[in-house]
Design a protein around this motif. Structure first.
Motif, PDB file in Angstrom:
ATOM      1  N   UNK A   1       0.907  -1.113  -0.078  1.00  0.00           N
ATOM      2  CA  UNK A   1       0.117  -0.090  -0.092  1.00  0.00           C
ATOM      3  C   UNK A   1       0.955   1.083   0.111  1.00  0.00           C
ATOM      4  N   UNK A   2       1.943   1.328   0.744  1.00  0.00           N
ATOM      5  CA  UNK A   2       2.859   2.393   0.778  1.00  0.00           C
ATOM      6  C   UNK A   2       3.457   2.452  -0.670  1.00  0.00           C
ATOM      7  N   UNK A   3       4.021   1.684  -1.284  1.00  0.00           N
ATOM      8  CA  UNK A   3       4.424   1.762  -2.623  1.00  0.00           C
ATOM      9  C   UNK A   3       3.205   2.644  -3.535  1.00  0.00           C
ATOM     10  N   UNK A   4       2.196   2.036  -3.458  1.00  0.00           N
ATOM     11  CA  UNK A   4       1.087   2.593  -4.437  1.00  0.00           C
ATOM     12  C   UNK A   4       0.833   4.321  -3.831  1.00  0.00           C
ATOM     13  N   UNK A  50       6.728   0.025 -11.262  1.00  0.00           N
ATOM     14  CA  UNK A  50       7.232  -0.678 -10.381  1.00  0.00           C
ATOM     15  C   UNK A  50       6.372  -0.873  -9.207  1.00  0.00           C
ATOM     16  N   UNK A  51       5.238  -0.022  -9.107  1.00  0.00           N
ATOM     17  CA  UNK A  51       4.312   0.060  -8.036  1.00  0.00           C
ATOM     18  C   UNK A  51       3.365  -0.895  -8.385  1.00  0.00           C
ATOM     19  N   UNK A  52       3.222  -1.539  -9.726  1.00  0.00           N
ATOM     20  CA  UNK A  52       2.253  -2.268  -9.982  1.00  0.00           C
ATOM     21  C   UNK A  52       0.877  -1.608 -10.573  1.00  0.00           C
ATOM     22  N   UNK A  53       1.005  -0.344 -10.665  1.00  0.00           N
ATOM     23  CA  UNK A  53      -0.271   0.404 -10.986  1.00  0.00           C
ATOM     24  C   UNK A  53      -0.465   0.353 -12.652  1.00  0.00           C
ATOM     25  N   UNK A  54       0.550   0.190 -13.505  1.00  0.00           N
ATOM     26  CA  UNK A  54       0.568  -0.021 -14.758  1.00  0.00           C
ATOM     27  C   UNK A  54       1.504  -1.217 -15.250  1.00  0.00           C
ATOM     28  N   UNK A  55       1.116  -1.641 -16.389  1.00  0.00           N
ATOM     29  CA  UNK A  55       2.295  -2.598 -16.958  1.00  0.00           C
ATOM     30  C   UNK A  55       2.184  -2.358 -18.583  1.00  0.00           C
ATOM     31  N   UNK A  70      -6.577  -2.675  -9.932  1.00  0.00           N
ATOM     32  CA  UNK A  70      -6.804  -3.494  -8.964  1.00  0.00           C
ATOM     33  C   UNK A  70      -5.806  -3.042  -7.788  1.00  0.00           C
ATOM     34  N   UNK A  71      -4.523  -2.684  -8.117  1.00  0.00           N
ATOM     35  CA  UNK A  71      -3.574  -2.230  -6.781  1.00  0.00           C
ATOM     36  C   UNK A  71      -4.021  -1.008  -6.170  1.00  0.00           C
ATOM     37  N   UNK A  72      -4.931  -0.340  -6.711  1.00  0.00           N
ATOM     38  CA  UNK A  72      -5.592   0.761  -5.914  1.00  0.00           C
ATOM     39  C   UNK A  72      -6.502   0.233  -4.844  1.00  0.00           C
ATOM     40  N   UNK A  73      -6.995  -0.971  -4.995  1.00  0.00           N
ATOM     41  CA  UNK A  73      -8.113  -1.232  -3.986  1.00  0.00           C
ATOM     42  C   UNK A  73      -7.867  -1.297  -2.683  1.00  0.00           C
TER      43      UNK A  73
END
Length: 121
Positions: A1-4, A50-55, A70-73
């Protein structure tokens, strides 16, 4: 969560996420939207990746970026605990409803009593 949370702290990265919510976009089109240099936008895209918010997807010679909301959930659920009504708010709403119901019943009873007096007069 911190990374996002760290990834969305920057306004350029938030704007990139908004751009991607309607579908994938090529890196060049994303970079063209901003006044900062292409290498700067590339660094923003790397942080988001790197945060997984985009690929990213390589199609021919173009690199497309896709949102992974989904990473924002987890972050959204954490934030929601501050915006959801607390138990007290529900109780106060119920109390307000009960007060209005009681006033209405008393008003109806008083009206019937007054009407009863007029009938006997």
């Amino acid at each position: 969560m911190d990374e996002v949370a760290a990834a969305i702290a920057d306004p350029v990265r938030r704007e990139i996420l908004l751009m991607l919510r309607n579908g994938r976009l090529p890196a060049g089109r994303i970079a063209g939207r901003f006044a900062v240099s292409r290498p700067a936008v590339s660094r923003h895209l790397r942080v988001l990746r790197e945060s997984g918010l985009v690929h990213d997807e390589l199609v021919g010679r173009q690199r497309f970026y896709v949102l992974d909301a989904e990473r924002l959930t987890e972050l959204a659920e954490w934030i929601a605990q501050f915006t959801r009504p607390s138990g007290w708010e529900h109780r106060l709403d119920a109390l307000e409803t009960e007060v209005y119901r009681t006033r209405r019943e008393r008003g109806t009873a008083a009206l019937k009593k007054d009407l009863g007096r007029k009938d006997t007069a």
